[in-house]
Design a protein around this motif. Structure first.
Motif, PDB file in Angstrom:
ATOM      1  N   ALA A  81      -2.241  10.713  -1.941  1.00 12.54           N
ATOM      2  CA  ALA A  81      -1.285   9.622  -2.161  1.00 12.54           C
ATOM      3  C   ALA A  81      -1.926   8.261  -1.898  1.00 12.54           C
ATOM      4  N   LEU A  82      -2.709   8.162  -0.831  1.00 13.82           N
ATOM      5  CA  LEU A  82      -3.366   6.896  -0.514  1.00 13.82           C
ATOM      6  C   LEU A  82      -4.430   6.556  -1.555  1.00 13.82           C
ATOM      7  N   LEU A  83      -5.102   7.582  -2.070  1.00 20.55           N
ATOM      8  CA  LEU A  83      -6.102   7.360  -3.120  1.00 20.55           C
ATOM      9  C   LEU A  83      -5.434   6.865  -4.404  1.00 20.55           C
ATOM     10  N   VAL A  84      -4.308   7.474  -4.762  1.00 17.84           N
ATOM     11  CA  VAL A  84      -3.554   7.032  -5.941  1.00 17.84           C
ATOM     12  C   VAL A  84      -3.074   5.591  -5.746  1.00 17.84           C
ATOM     13  N   SER A  85      -2.648   5.257  -4.531  1.00 13.88           N
ATOM     14  CA  SER A  85      -2.214   3.889  -4.234  1.00 13.88           C
ATOM     15  C   SER A  85      -3.353   2.898  -4.453  1.00 13.88           C
ATOM     16  N   ALA A  86      -4.541   3.232  -3.939  1.00 11.12           N
ATOM     17  CA  ALA A  86      -5.698   2.347  -4.096  1.00 11.12           C
ATOM     18  C   ALA A  86      -6.065   2.185  -5.570  1.00 11.12           C
ATOM     19  N   PHE A  87      -6.069   3.291  -6.305  1.00 11.52           N
ATOM     20  CA  PHE A  87      -6.409   3.236  -7.735  1.00 11.52           C
ATOM     21  C   PHE A  87      -5.371   2.435  -8.517  1.00 11.52           C
ATOM     22  N   SER A  88      -4.091   2.642  -8.215  1.00 15.50           N
ATOM     23  CA  SER A  88      -3.013   1.935  -8.922  1.00 15.50           C
ATOM     24  C   SER A  88      -3.144   0.427  -8.748  1.00 15.50           C
ATOM     25  N   GLN A  89      -3.473   0.004  -7.526  1.00 16.51           N
ATOM     26  CA  GLN A  89      -3.612  -1.433  -7.262  1.00 16.51           C
ATOM     27  C   GLN A  89      -4.865  -2.000  -7.921  1.00 16.51           C
ATOM     28  N   TYR A  90      -5.930  -1.206  -7.946  1.00 18.45           N
ATOM     29  CA  TYR A  90      -7.169  -1.655  -8.606  1.00 18.45           C
ATOM     30  C   TYR A  90      -6.952  -1.783 -10.115  1.00 18.45           C
ATOM     31  N   ALA A  91      -6.361  -0.731 -10.726  1.00 16.96           N
ATOM     32  CA  ALA A  91      -6.126  -0.745 -12.174  1.00 16.96           C
ATOM     33  C   ALA A  91      -5.083  -1.793 -12.554  1.00 16.96           C
ATOM     34  N   GLY A  92      -4.046  -1.942 -11.715  1.00 10.87           N
ATOM     35  CA  GLY A  92      -2.993  -2.914 -11.998  1.00 10.87           C
ATOM     36  C   GLY A  92      -3.513  -4.338 -12.055  1.00 10.87           C
ATOM     37  N   ALA A  93      -4.538  -4.634 -11.250  1.00 14.92           N
ATOM     38  CA  ALA A  93      -5.113  -5.981 -11.229  1.00 14.92           C
ATOM     39  C   ALA A  93      -5.923  -6.285 -12.491  1.00 14.92           C
ATOM     40  N   LEU A  94      -6.326  -5.244 -13.217  1.00 16.72           N
ATOM     41  CA  LEU A  94      -7.137  -5.432 -14.423  1.00 16.72           C
ATOM     42  C   LEU A  94      -6.307  -5.581 -15.692  1.00 16.72           C
TER      43      LEU A  94
ATOM     44  N   PRO B 269      -2.958  21.554   6.583  1.00 17.84           N
ATOM     45  CA  PRO B 269      -3.908  21.196   5.519  1.00 17.84           C
ATOM     46  C   PRO B 269      -3.227  20.581   4.291  1.00 17.84           C
ATOM     47  N   SER B 270      -2.043  21.123   3.922  1.00 20.57           N
ATOM     48  CA  SER B 270      -1.363  20.594   2.741  1.00 20.57           C
ATOM     49  C   SER B 270      -0.870  19.168   2.988  1.00 20.57           C
ATOM     50  N   LEU B 271      -0.340  18.912   4.186  1.00 19.56           N
ATOM     51  CA  LEU B 271       0.105  17.556   4.528  1.00 19.56           C
ATOM     52  C   LEU B 271      -1.056  16.575   4.481  1.00 19.56           C
ATOM     53  N   PHE B 272      -2.191  16.988   5.041  1.00 19.24           N
ATOM     54  CA  PHE B 272      -3.358  16.114   5.099  1.00 19.24           C
ATOM     55  C   PHE B 272      -3.871  15.792   3.693  1.00 19.24           C
ATOM     56  N   LEU B 273      -3.956  16.828   2.861  1.00 18.71           N
ATOM     57  CA  LEU B 273      -4.456  16.637   1.497  1.00 18.71           C
ATOM     58  C   LEU B 273      -3.508  15.769   0.677  1.00 18.71           C
ATOM     59  N   LEU B 274      -2.200  15.981   0.850  1.00 24.71           N
ATOM     60  CA  LEU B 274      -1.218  15.177   0.133  1.00 24.71           C
ATOM     61  C   LEU B 274      -1.287  13.709   0.556  1.00 24.71           C
ATOM     62  N   LEU B 275      -1.439  13.478   1.857  1.00 23.53           N
ATOM     63  CA  LEU B 275      -1.531  12.107   2.349  1.00 23.53           C
ATOM     64  C   LEU B 275      -2.777  11.419   1.794  1.00 23.53           C
TER      65      LEU B 275
ATOM     66  N   ASP C 136       0.811  -1.220   0.000  1.00 22.20           N
ATOM     67  CA  ASP C 136       0.000   0.000   0.000  1.00 22.20           C
ATOM     68  C   ASP C 136       0.845   1.271   0.000  1.00 22.20           C
ATOM     69  N   LEU C 137       1.970   1.245   0.702  1.00 26.15           N
ATOM     70  CA  LEU C 137       2.806   2.442   0.799  1.00 26.15           C
ATOM     71  C   LEU C 137       3.648   2.688  -0.449  1.00 26.15           C
ATOM     72  N   LEU C 138       4.039   1.613  -1.151  1.00 24.05           N
ATOM     73  CA  LEU C 138       4.940   1.767  -2.298  1.00 24.05           C
ATOM     74  C   LEU C 138       4.389   2.710  -3.372  1.00 24.05           C
ATOM     75  N   PRO C 139       3.182   2.495  -3.912  1.00 27.07           N
ATOM     76  CA  PRO C 139       2.672   3.437  -4.925  1.00 27.07           C
ATOM     77  C   PRO C 139       2.430   4.836  -4.375  1.00 27.07           C
ATOM     78  N   ALA C 140       2.027   4.933  -3.104  1.00 33.76           N
ATOM     79  CA  ALA C 140       1.827   6.250  -2.490  1.00 33.76           C
ATOM     80  C   ALA C 140       3.143   7.009  -2.412  1.00 33.76           C
ATOM     81  N   MET C 141       4.212   6.313  -2.026  1.00 29.62           N
ATOM     82  CA  MET C 141       5.538   6.924  -1.936  1.00 29.62           C
ATOM     83  C   MET C 141       6.027   7.381  -3.308  1.00 29.62           C
ATOM     84  N   ILE C 142       5.841   6.559  -4.334  1.00 31.62           N
ATOM     85  CA  ILE C 142       6.266   6.911  -5.692  1.00 31.62           C
ATOM     86  C   ILE C 142       5.547   8.177  -6.158  1.00 31.62           C
ATOM     87  N   PHE C 143       4.249   8.240  -5.923  1.00 32.64           N
ATOM     88  CA  PHE C 143       3.447   9.400  -6.318  1.00 32.64           C
ATOM     89  C   PHE C 143       3.958  10.681  -5.660  1.00 32.64           C
TER      90      PHE C 143
END
Length: 387
Positions: free
Chosen positions: A224-237, A215-221, A69-76
């Motif tokens: 990043a987690l949303l991009v991680s979730a999407f990357s894993q969902y799309a990657g599985a397809l 606020p910027s830290l919260f929004l970035l976090l 979960d952290l790997l794609p978030a970190m890359i983003f």
């Protein structure tokens, strides 16, 4: 002995945080030779070797979940400062120099592995592919490739060992060459007038960067987690092959997302580098927790291989310098932006002039963009050689 997943994760985070805190507060000499991330890896590996935690079901589940979960978030997050529009402003000659450095490093890996692959284990190409990602980008790229190629956690110790020992020697060599810049530039017939102009422009822009806010830290976090979730969902397809696995797709999707969002207002939010670093340190600690020192039996051979790669890279860069009339500053910073990343390229740039520090930073950011793709391509060639 720890068997609970949360306790295991809390301990790893505490170890990583303590080492980073010590680096910033104590200014101990050891950190001049070994970056905090390398010390984190080997300290955690030491605890793993002594069996401080057990590979229980809870710990294994925690390891797999947080690492994936952290790997794609970190890359983003890592790529949010890599705005392609700003990189283009470096000018053709500096972009060419960086790309030549990347190509020469890739040739160095291929040349070394062609000569010595029979001396390594059959799957050693994965370790060198991960190292090539680091040496064309940064540690984040190395971790991304480690996940994409399913490199065993223990083998990452070899890449970090080369990355610290060989890299430290190369930094000292490049810094020692700074006083010879004028003589070298006269030999290569280089024109350095453009460098000063670009350096002043980037220094002015860098001074306008905003301070970190909650606020910027919260929004970035959250992003990043949303991009991680999407990357894993799309990657599985997406379709997979022996080389292009689901994890590889996840890494590629997160990388593309980071490159695209770097050109949006999200990139102007402060704190992405800090969040990415926290995630990177935790990922490295997680990887180290599955390794032990008994598995590092070929360390001297890997270190020698690293010096062979650097030697090939240096010879090719000298040839390019004469052919394309490149200056020593551009050569050195391009090399270190690849091999050392954002932590060391600005140091070399500052040795020439404080105004040139942003050039080092921006070149290193370009490495973050290309490092993962470059490392995967080198890995494919190395896999063919190993077959």
């Amino acid at each position: 002995m720890i068997t609970d997943g949360f306790s295991y994760l809390a301990l790893l985070m505490a170890i990583a945080a303590s080492i980073v805190f010590a680096e910033k507060k104590t200014k101990a000499k050891i950190f001049a030779y070994l970056p905090a991330i390398v010390i984190i890896y080997f300290v955690v590996m030491l605890f793993s070797t002594f069996g401080l935690w057990q590979k229980s079901e809870s710990i294994t589940a925690t390891y797999k979940t947080f690492k994936s979960d952290l790997l794609p978030a970190m890359i983003f997050l890592m790529l949010l400062h890599a705005d392609i529009r700003e990189i283009i402003k470096l000018g053709k000659k500096m972009l060419l120099t960086f790309l030549l450095a990347s190509v020469s490093i890739a040739i160095g890996f291929i040349g070394m592995f062609t000569l010595f692959h029979s001396s390594f284990a059959s799957d050693s190409w994965k370790a060198f592919a991960a190292l090539s990602g680091s040496w064309m980008g940064g540690t984040g790229n190395m971790v991304a490739i480690q996940g994409a190629l399913d490199l065993p956690d223990a083998a990452l110790g070899y890449t970090l060992l080369i990355d610290s020992v060989d890299y430290a020697v190369w930094v000292m060599v490049l810094l020692a060459l700074v006083p010879f810049a004028k003589r070298f530039n006269a030999w290569s017939k280089a024109d350095t007038s453009v460098i000063d102009k670009v350096g002043k422009h980037l220094a002015l822009k860098d001074a306008q960067r905003k301070a970190i806010t909650f606020p910027s830290l919260f929004l970035l976090l959250g992003s990043a987690l949303l991009v991680s979730a999407f990357s894993q969902y799309a990657g599985a397809l997406l379709p997979t092959t022996d080389f292009l696995t689901m994890t590889t797709w996840v890494v590629i999707i997160a990388t593309v997302a980071g490159i695209l969002f770097a050109m949006t207002p999200v990139a102007r939010l402060s704190g992405s580098s800090e969040l990415a670093s926290i995630m990177l340190y935790l990922i490295v600690a997680l990887i180290a927790s599955r390794a032990n020192f008994a598995e590092l039996t070929e360390a001297p051979l890997y270190i020698v291989a690293g010096f062979v790669i650097i030697a090939i890279h240096a010879i090719i860069m000298i040839f390019f310098a004469k052919t394309f009339r490149l200056d020593l500053f551009s050569l050195g910073v391009a090399s270190l932006a690849n091999i050392g990343g954002v932590a060391s390229a600005p140091i070399l740039a500052s040795a020439y002039s404080k105004a040139l520090i942003p050039i080092g930073v921006l070149m290193a950011m370009m490495g973050y963009i290309l490092g993962t793709f470059g490392g995967l391509m080198v890995g494919k060639v190395l896999e063919i050689i190993a077959a």
